[in-house]
Motif scaffolding. Structure first.
Motif, PDB file in Angstrom:
ATOM      1  N   GLU A 367       0.850  -1.200   0.000  1.00 41.09           N
ATOM      2  CA  GLU A 367       0.000   0.000   0.000  1.00 41.09           C
ATOM      3  C   GLU A 367       0.881   1.244   0.000  1.00 41.09           C
ATOM      4  O   GLU A 367       2.026   1.224   0.462  1.00 41.09           O
ATOM      5  N   GLN A 368       0.315   2.343  -0.487  1.00 43.89           N
ATOM      6  CA  GLN A 368       1.063   3.591  -0.618  1.00 43.89           C
ATOM      7  C   GLN A 368       0.943   4.493   0.604  1.00 43.89           C
ATOM      8  O   GLN A 368       1.667   5.488   0.706  1.00 43.89           O
ATOM      9  N   GLU A 369       0.036   4.194   1.522  1.00 50.03           N
ATOM     10  CA  GLU A 369      -0.155   5.072   2.672  1.00 50.03           C
ATOM     11  C   GLU A 369      -0.902   4.318   3.777  1.00 50.03           C
ATOM     12  O   GLU A 369      -1.430   3.231   3.560  1.00 50.03           O
ATOM     13  N   TRP A 370      -0.888   4.952   4.949  1.00 52.12           N
ATOM     14  CA  TRP A 370      -1.700   4.475   6.087  1.00 52.12           C
ATOM     15  C   TRP A 370      -2.254   5.690   6.821  1.00 52.12           C
ATOM     16  O   TRP A 370      -1.517   6.629   7.079  1.00 52.12           O
ATOM     17  N   PRO A 371      -3.584   5.639   7.107  1.00 56.09           N
ATOM     18  CA  PRO A 371      -4.575   4.640   6.684  1.00 56.09           C
ATOM     19  C   PRO A 371      -4.805   4.685   5.177  1.00 56.09           C
ATOM     20  O   PRO A 371      -4.442   5.657   4.512  1.00 56.09           O
ATOM     21  N   LEU A 372      -5.418   3.652   4.650  1.00 56.04           N
ATOM     22  CA  LEU A 372      -5.588   3.543   3.210  1.00 56.04           C
ATOM     23  C   LEU A 372      -6.486   4.659   2.705  1.00 56.04           C
ATOM     24  O   LEU A 372      -7.568   4.908   3.253  1.00 56.04           O
ATOM     25  N   ALA A 373      -6.059   5.328   1.643  1.00 57.51           N
ATOM     26  CA  ALA A 373      -6.796   6.480   1.131  1.00 57.51           C
ATOM     27  C   ALA A 373      -8.173   6.094   0.602  1.00 57.51           C
ATOM     28  O   ALA A 373      -9.103   6.912   0.611  1.00 57.51           O
ATOM     29  N   ARG A 374      -8.340   4.866   0.158  1.00 59.95           N
ATOM     30  CA  ARG A 374      -9.617   4.442  -0.421  1.00 59.95           C
ATOM     31  C   ARG A 374     -10.590   3.891   0.626  1.00 59.95           C
ATOM     32  O   ARG A 374     -11.647   3.340   0.281  1.00 59.95           O
ATOM     33  N   THR A 375     -10.248   4.028   1.888  1.00 64.49           N
ATOM     34  CA  THR A 375     -11.120   3.543   2.956  1.00 64.49           C
ATOM     35  C   THR A 375     -12.488   4.205   2.887  1.00 64.49           C
ATOM     36  O   THR A 375     -12.605   5.417   2.688  1.00 64.49           O
ATOM     37  N   LYS A 376     -13.528   3.415   3.057  1.00 60.56           N
ATOM     38  CA  LYS A 376     -14.888   3.935   3.167  1.00 60.56           C
ATOM     39  C   LYS A 376     -15.282   3.902   4.650  1.00 60.56           C
ATOM     40  O   LYS A 376     -15.584   2.838   5.195  1.00 60.56           O
TER      41      LYS A 376
END
Length: 583
Positions: A367-376
């Motif tokens: 993954e590219q980041e935390w938290p995940l940018a696509r999180t809903k």
């Protein structure tokens, strides 16, 4: 200058592929001394210089892993079952074979290092700083120092890295808290007493400098400077009273505070998803808030003692350290953007617990980041009939649910809210916040409670109806995640730069204490520790609310009679839970 503590460096046994020097002295600015063991590749005798891995801790540099924890030692990878293997530290045989020097230091008051035994103190970290700078300046050193270790040996890495000692080039904190207050001593303000009482008595105190009889007990050699009397031992031992360490600004806690933003060294932070009471949150927070330009977050599963020595994990450690300490970058660790900074493990399926082979079947994803940018970020609501549902309830008045705060966390003392079976596979990754409205009542004798403790667990139920257990730090079954809050410490600080909707920030200062008055309803946000779980179609989630520890707490109990409260407590229904659910 050091006449009271002479230089007693001695050569160890010679039947190794490396040079072993025992009890080398590290002179300190204060005039004191620390003692360490040095493990060097044999080529150092020819003038070669090598990067150094330094460990600094309370478990005794000369206490063999095999004696410290025989059961664990028998289960680690055979390559790390050596004479000089030590609990939670890198194995000298492996690292010297790969061109590193290992320096293992007894911290103040431990093993062969004189001084006051005061673990996790600011003074102890001062010594760690000097040990790093000493290692960087030695003739056999390349001038670059790395840190690598588990748990205690990881937690202190964050603290010492914030001091930015000369020579420190990279760190690998493996499952170690970065906030001594909220991740170690007090969960949500509630004293986590059970583990620390046992830990100190069993794993720290037997290693005290000057303690007689260590050799007779097969617990490392006796102190080279001679035994100390019972009075001297007592005077040299700082005995913290946990009950008095109630807030982050208390005198015992304040010196442990530091800014993660001051950590600027490259690091690989390794968080264990099953370490839901000590070995998880700090590694995530270290990644989130540190000031390092090059930082990486890796998630693992399993016990806290075994994965550190898995061959595949050791190779990742070496790859990272080679890049920063040797300039041999095989993967792109030193190239900005070359490697995804987050390596996530996906906990899907029921492999049982304490099953290393099964846990290695879990898939990984970069993954590219935390938290995940696509999180809903998806609200779930607590509804009638103890349901956990996506649709907001339409009841006109809140329903009150209650439990006995004096119970033993049996079924009658726990509120559970269960979701309907998931219609499709759903991944839950990141941070969860539970919003509750709570109240306390006077008991039948008219006694008024002064506080309320909340203990929350999120559990995963398989399509077959069985709970899926995950592996805790010591091999015990644990739920998906847990969270805690003492209601008098409910105050958050929305102006703090670390405050987020998905991660409410609390200072836990003595000035933050708010009253808990019977009959008054208080809205509270309870942080659950970060997590990952994949709920298969037909699977369910259960949210559990109690006033004390429930299943999956293990050795990290919160049952101190002084810290806990004895009055009858009562909770009202929670209006909703703010969580995150991403497909």
């Amino acid at each position: 200058m050091f006449s009271h503590y002479p230089d007693i460096e001695t050569a160890g046994t010679t039947n190794h592929s490396y040079i072993f020097v025992q009890n080398a002295s590290i002179p300190l600015k204060t005039g004191g001394v620390l003692r360490c063991n040095v493990y060097k590749p044999r080529e150092t005798s020819e003038g070669n210089k090598y990067p150094v891995l330094v460990t600094y801790g309370p478990y005794g540099k000369d206490v063999p892993y095999e004696q410290f924890n025989p059961k664990s030692f028998a289960e680690v990878d055979p390559a790390h079952q050596t004479e000089h293997s030590a609990w939670e530290t890198p194995t000298p045989q492996y690292w010297t074979d790969h061109g590193y020097i290992v320096v293992r230091v007894d911290e103040f008051g431990i093993g062969q290092s004189p001084g006051q035994l005061h673990v996790k103190s600011a003074a102890s970290i001062d010594g760690f700083c000097e040990a790093i700078e000493w290692a960087a300046s030695q003739a056999w050193s390349s001038g670059k120092v790395g840190l690598l270790g588990v748990s205690y040996y990881a937690a202190t890495q964050w603290q010492v890295a914030a001091r930015q000692p000369k020579g420190l080039a990279a760190i690998v904190p493996w499952e170690g808290f970065s906030d001594a207050y909220s991740e170690s001593l007090r969960h949500g303000g509630i004293l986590s007493n059970k583990f620390f009482s046992m830990w100190y008595d069993r794993q720290v105190a037997p290693n005290q400098y000057g303690l007689p009889g260590r050799a007779a007990r097969n617990w490392g050699p006796d102190t080279v400077d001679g035994d100390l009397s019972a009075e001297e031992l007592d005077a040299n031992c700082h005995k913290a009273v946990m009950h008095e360490q109630r807030y982050r600004d208390d005198k015992e806690i304040s010196p442990l505070n530091f800014n993660l933003e001051d950590v600027t060294v490259p690091f690989l932070s390794v968080a264990n998803l099953g370490g839901i009471l000590l070995h998880l949150r700090g590694n995530v927070m270290g990644y989130l808030w540190s000031g390092s330009e090059f930082k990486y977050l890796r998630f693992i599963a399993g016990r806290h003692d075994l994965p550190f020595y898995y061959p595949e994990e050791v190779e990742i450690q070496r790859s990272f350290l080679d890049a920063w300490l040797k300039g041999h970058d095989r993967e792109g660790w030193t190239e900005k953007g070359a490697l995804p900074p987050v390596d996530l493990i996906l906990r899907k399926g029921n492999v049982g617990y304490n099953n290393p082979a099964g846990e290695k079947q879990f898939l990984r994803r970069k993954e590219q980041e935390w938290p995940l940018a696509r999180t809903k970020y998806t609200p779930f609501f607590l509804a009638e009939d103890n349901q956990l549902q996506l649709d907001q309830p339409h009841q006109t008045a809140p329903r009150k649910l209650s439990y006995s705060a004096l119970g033993k966390a049996e079924a009658s003392d726990i509120l559970t809210f269960e979701s309907a079976p998931f219609e499709k596979e759903t991944e839950i990754t990141g941070h969860i916040v539970t919003h509750l409205n709570v109240s306390v009542n006077r008991d039948q004798w008219g006694n008024s409670p002064t506080d309320l403790d909340l203990f929350l667990s999120l559990r995963h139920i398989s399509p077959s109806g069985d709970e899926i257990p995950y592996t805790g730090s010591v091999g015990d079954p644990v739920p998906v995640t847990k969270g805690w809050l003492r209601v008098s410490l409910r105050k958050t600080d929305p102006q703090h730069p670390r405050h987020r909707p998905w991660l409410p920030h609390r200072n836990y200062y003595s000035t933050d204490v708010l009253p808990v008055i019977p009959g008054e309803v208080y809205p509270v946000d309870v942080e659950l520790w970060p997590t990952n779980v994949v709920v298969e179609a037909g699977g369910r989630l259960v949210l559990e609310v109690s006033s004390r520890d429930t299943a999956g707490t293990g050795i990290w109990g919160h049952d101190d009679p002084i810290d806990r409260f004895g009055s009858q407590l009562r909770t009202h229904t929670a209006r909703h839970i703010d969580g995150l659910f991403s497909n």
